[in-house]
Design an enzyme around this catalytic site. Structure first.
Site, PDB file in Angstrom:
ATOM      1  N   ASP A   1      -3.261   2.068   4.132  1.00 39.57           N
ATOM      2  CA  ASP A   1      -3.866   0.842   4.667  1.00 39.57           C
ATOM      3  C   ASP A   1      -4.941   0.255   3.755  1.00 39.57           C
ATOM      4  O   ASP A   1      -5.388  -0.872   3.977  1.00 39.57           O
ATOM      5  CB  ASP A   1      -4.496   1.105   6.048  1.00 39.57           C
ATOM      6  CG  ASP A   1      -3.450   1.221   7.147  1.00 39.57           C
ATOM      7  OD1 ASP A   1      -2.327   0.716   6.960  1.00 39.57           O
ATOM      8  OD2 ASP A   1      -3.766   1.817   8.196  1.00 39.57           O
TER       9      ASP A   1
ATOM     10  N   LYS B   1      -8.597  -3.827  11.431  1.00 38.69           N
ATOM     11  CA  LYS B   1      -7.295  -4.494  11.435  1.00 38.69           C
ATOM     12  C   LYS B   1      -6.535  -4.114  12.697  1.00 38.69           C
ATOM     13  O   LYS B   1      -6.770  -3.062  13.313  1.00 38.69           O
ATOM     14  CB  LYS B   1      -6.477  -4.137  10.189  1.00 38.69           C
ATOM     15  CG  LYS B   1      -6.027  -2.682  10.071  1.00 38.69           C
ATOM     16  CD  LYS B   1      -4.696  -2.374  10.762  1.00 38.69           C
ATOM     17  CE  LYS B   1      -4.406  -0.875  10.724  1.00 38.69           C
ATOM     18  NZ  LYS B   1      -3.340  -0.452  11.645  1.00 38.69           N
TER      19      LYS B   1
END
Length: 284
Positions: A136, A10
């Site tokens: 996350d 990401k």
């Protein structure tokens, strides 16, 4: 039975820190999206009840310090699973790079074991479990593009960025996220990036506006602690990337480019400065 899961990296299109919370975490506001650079996790049930992990990478722990192993242990303990699993992790995402490689591996383990052990958990249930492992992990469970708030675990799905090229460059240093946040003085942040502006740019599908609203308040800390990251950012900007930002707490710097030819040219220009350089695409 063998299960395969991809674990994409990401990047943060914007990252803001609002204040430090009473629980010791920071209240954040982030827009995250995934890119086509991914680890690959293979899961196979074993005759023993052990959880084991192997990898071709010599840079990651293979015991309980690894988030994928901890994800497997969490599922086993929570649901009373007595079966074992061997996981093989093919690492492609750089380690300690600000790209959520470990979190994405944990998310892949949650998804894969949900299938292997036939637990029948929904994505939202897997996200809740992921929040116990790291801030996350919930985003990495579902992927796509999201506005993340709280400590990063509260997610609102938003449109993904227009298809474009992403140049990722990681200098030969490792950055401690804890050190970066430890040196951050949230109350002294002068300029906050706008999540609403980034969301509007994504809703309009405007590559130019996405590049114009990139922002990360952690840059001020990391760039002072690691001048090489600041230099890398300057080099990428000078090579003509349309938008340049550090991802997460660093040290990886990414550049957005809407033409493949320019992406290849920037990659070639960076290789003399930085060994770990990748040209990948955004994932819708």
């Amino acid at each position: 039975m063998i299960i395969y899961e991809k674990a994409p990296a990401k990047i943060n299109l914007m990252l803001d820190v609002l204040h430090k919370r009473n629980d010791g975490f920071h209240e954040v506001e982030m827009v995250m999206t995934m890119v086509d650079l991914a680890d690959r996790l293979t899961l196979q049930e074993t005759e023993t009840n052990r959880i084991t992990l192997s990898s071709q990478s010599g840079y990651i722990p293979l015991d309980d310090k690894n988030l994928a192993v901890r994800a497997a242990r969490l599922l086993r303990q929570r649901f009373g699973i007595q079966r074992g699993v061997h996981m093989v992790l093919e690492k492609r995402i750089p380690v300690a790079a600000g790209l959520a490689g470990g979190s994405s591996d944990a998310a892949a383990a949650l998804r894969g074991l949900n299938r292997l052990w036939e637990l029948g958990l929904s994505i939202s249930e897997l996200e809740e479990l992921g929040a116990e492992l790291g801030s996350d992990v919930p985003f990495c469970v579902s992927g796509g593009t999201a506005l993340a708030t709280g400590r990063g675990e509260k997610l609102e799905k938003i449109p993904s960025p227009p298809h474009s090229w992403v140049i990722l460059a990681k200098p030969p240093i490792n950055v401690s996220t804890a050190d970066v946040y430890g040196n951050l003085k949230a109350a002294e942040i002068q300029q906050h990036p706008s999540a609403s502006a980034m969301q509007a740019a994504l809703e309009q599908g405007s590559f130019t506006d996405v590049c114009g609203t990139l922002g990360n308040v952690l840059e001020d800390v990391t760039l002072k602690l690691y001048p090489g990251v600041a230099r890398l950012k300057q080099v990428m900007e000078s090579l003509g990337a349309d938008g340049v930002l550090m991802s997460g707490s660093g040290p990886t710097v990414f550049g957005l480019v809407n033409k493949e030819e320019k992406a290849r040219r920037i990659c070639n220009g960076l290789r003399g400065f930085c060994e770990e350089v990748y040209a990948v695409r955004t994932l819708g």
